[in-house]
Design an enzyme around this catalytic site. Structure first.
Site, PDB file in Angstrom:
ATOM      1  N   CYS A   1      90.583  -4.865  11.403  1.00  0.00           N
ATOM      2  CA  CYS A   1      90.327  -5.365  12.752  1.00  0.00           C
ATOM      3  C   CYS A   1      89.090  -6.256  12.803  1.00  0.00           C
ATOM      4  O   CYS A   1      88.845  -6.911  13.829  1.00  0.00           O
ATOM      5  CB  CYS A   1      90.105  -4.201  13.722  1.00  0.00           C
ATOM      6  SG  CYS A   1      91.422  -2.994  13.800  1.00  0.00           S
TER       7      CYS A   1
ATOM      8  N   HIS B   1      89.678  -0.991  19.780  1.00  0.00           N
ATOM      9  CA  HIS B   1      91.101  -1.168  19.485  1.00  0.00           C
ATOM     10  C   HIS B   1      91.767   0.200  19.497  1.00  0.00           C
ATOM     11  O   HIS B   1      91.338   1.110  18.785  1.00  0.00           O
ATOM     12  CB  HIS B   1      91.288  -1.824  18.120  1.00  0.00           C
ATOM     13  CG  HIS B   1      92.712  -1.886  17.663  1.00  0.00           C
ATOM     14  ND1 HIS B   1      93.751  -2.273  18.499  1.00  0.00           N
ATOM     15  CD2 HIS B   1      93.287  -1.606  16.452  1.00  0.00           C
ATOM     16  CE1 HIS B   1      94.890  -2.237  17.830  1.00  0.00           C
ATOM     17  NE2 HIS B   1      94.639  -1.833  16.601  1.00  0.00           N
TER      18      HIS B   1
ATOM     19  N   HIS C   1      95.577   2.573  19.608  1.00  0.00           N
ATOM     20  CA  HIS C   1      97.017   2.642  19.383  1.00  0.00           C
ATOM     21  C   HIS C   1      97.655   3.506  20.468  1.00  0.00           C
ATOM     22  O   HIS C   1      98.599   4.243  20.204  1.00  0.00           O
ATOM     23  CB  HIS C   1      97.313   3.217  18.004  1.00  0.00           C
ATOM     24  CG  HIS C   1      97.046   2.253  16.886  1.00  0.00           C
ATOM     25  ND1 HIS C   1      97.464   2.485  15.596  1.00  0.00           N
ATOM     26  CD2 HIS C   1      96.420   1.055  16.854  1.00  0.00           C
ATOM     27  CE1 HIS C   1      97.094   1.481  14.819  1.00  0.00           C
ATOM     28  NE2 HIS C   1      96.450   0.604  15.569  1.00  0.00           N
TER      29      HIS C   1
ATOM     30  N   GLU D   1      94.165   0.838  42.837  1.00  0.00           N
ATOM     31  CA  GLU D   1      92.707   0.982  42.893  1.00  0.00           C
ATOM     32  C   GLU D   1      92.018   0.703  41.553  1.00  0.00           C
ATOM     33  O   GLU D   1      90.960   0.085  41.515  1.00  0.00           O
ATOM     34  CB  GLU D   1      92.356   2.404  43.371  1.00  0.00           C
ATOM     35  CG  GLU D   1      90.881   2.708  43.449  1.00  0.00           C
ATOM     36  CD  GLU D   1      90.162   1.944  44.564  1.00  0.00           C
ATOM     37  OE1 GLU D   1      88.918   1.975  44.572  1.00  0.00           O
ATOM     38  OE2 GLU D   1      90.838   1.323  45.415  1.00  0.00           O
TER      39      GLU D   1
ATOM     40  N   HIS E   1     102.307  -2.127  19.050  1.00  0.00           N
ATOM     41  CA  HIS E   1     101.132  -1.812  18.223  1.00  0.00           C
ATOM     42  C   HIS E   1     100.025  -1.128  19.022  1.00  0.00           C
ATOM     43  O   HIS E   1      99.661   0.008  18.740  1.00  0.00           O
ATOM     44  CB  HIS E   1     100.627  -3.124  17.595  1.00  0.00           C
ATOM     45  CG  HIS E   1      99.458  -2.966  16.691  1.00  0.00           C
ATOM     46  ND1 HIS E   1      99.243  -3.789  15.602  1.00  0.00           N
ATOM     47  CD2 HIS E   1      98.393  -2.112  16.705  1.00  0.00           C
ATOM     48  CE1 HIS E   1      98.135  -3.437  14.981  1.00  0.00           C
ATOM     49  NE2 HIS E   1      97.593  -2.430  15.637  1.00  0.00           N
TER      50      HIS E   1
END
Length: 276
Positions: A122, A140, A142, A170, A227
């Site tokens: 990443c 990140h 999953h 909201e 992903h």
């Protein structure tokens, strides 16, 4: 978790601790001090990343070694490693690099590498958030709610699957109006999160994430089909808050779809005595 000071791209002067940390950095050394902060220094990136990933694991965001987190503090970036159990990660597992030294993305220069392990795939996506959006933190996950939303969008067919949109909820108010813009979205505003296609190797997503940033300049997140999602913010507090808000909205959106309720609706604004 205490709120860290907001940071701009390079305009904020480093505090005394940051200056000392810079002076202690050796380009040819191990720089182990960058990942061995005092235990009570809860806001230090090397303490925050393992603590956050352990919490994210309880939410199902980083199970099976997937997902991760990276924090930028001035010119330095701390990155979680790849292929490790995120809930068991310690500060000594982290990689550290300098933004200024990353002239060749294919040959990254690290100020600190752990004895074992490899940097997260990443990393180039995290760096895109730091360099193109001035982010202080990128997360990140999953999350299966994020994945389900991309599948629902996919089922709508081509050209209807490129962005997740929702309004009149909201939790939309948890998102800023955009990079270098003041204030947050209103309850009635429409939140738009672009969707990019998945690739076999995560680092290959970088060019598509950057394209989504260009096309949606106000977004703080990008969904990856089948992903997960990348979410960034000016600092750790904002990135975490938006990540949590987004996951709430993804779950709500899936359940709304099950009930046949639309994500985009027309709700009249209530006129209050305040005139707002």
């Amino acid at each position: 978790m205490s709120k860290r000071p907001e940071a701009s791209l390079d305009s904020q002067m480093p505090d005394a601790d940051q200056k000392r940390r810079r002076l202690d950095i050796s380009e040819n050394g191990d720089n182990a001090h960058l990942v061995t902060p005092e235990p009570h220094d809860h806001d230090h990136p090397a303490n925050l990343i393992p603590a956050l990933c352990a919490k994210f694991w309880t939410l199902g965001w980083v199970t099976g070694t997937g997902g991760g987190c990276s924090i930028r503090d001035d010119d330095l970036v701390w990155v979680a490693p790849s292929g490790v159990q995120k809930e068991l990660m310690t500060s000594s597992d982290l990689f550290v690099l300098s933004v200024a030294q990353q002239t060749d993305p294919k040959n990254r220069v690290y100020l600190h590498k752990p004895p074992a392990g490899r940097p997260s795939q990443c990393t180039p996506l995290f760096m895109a958030a730091f360099t193109k959006r001035g982010a202080g933190c990128c997360i990140h996950t999953h999350s299966h709610w994020a994945v389900l939303v991309t599948l629902i969008l996919e089922s709508q067919g081509p050209e209807k699957d490129k962005a997740f949109e929702i309004n009149n909820i909201e939790q939309v108010k948890g998102f800023g109006r955009g990079h270098q813009k003041q204030g947050n979205l209103d309850y009635h505003d429409t939140l738009r999160i672009p969707v990019i296609e998945n690739t076999s190797h995560e680092e290959d997503l970088t060019e598509f994430l950057e394209e989504a940033m260009e096309k949606y300049p106000d977004t703080y997140a990008v969904l990856v089909r089948r992903h997960g999602v990348y979410v960034w913010g000016d600092n750790v507090h904002k990135a975490k808050t938006m990540c949590e808000s987004l996951d709430y909205l993804f779950q709500l959106a899936v359940e709304m779809k099950q009930l046949g309720l639309p994500w985009i609706s027309n709700v009249s604004k209530v006129v209050t005595s305040s005139g707002r």
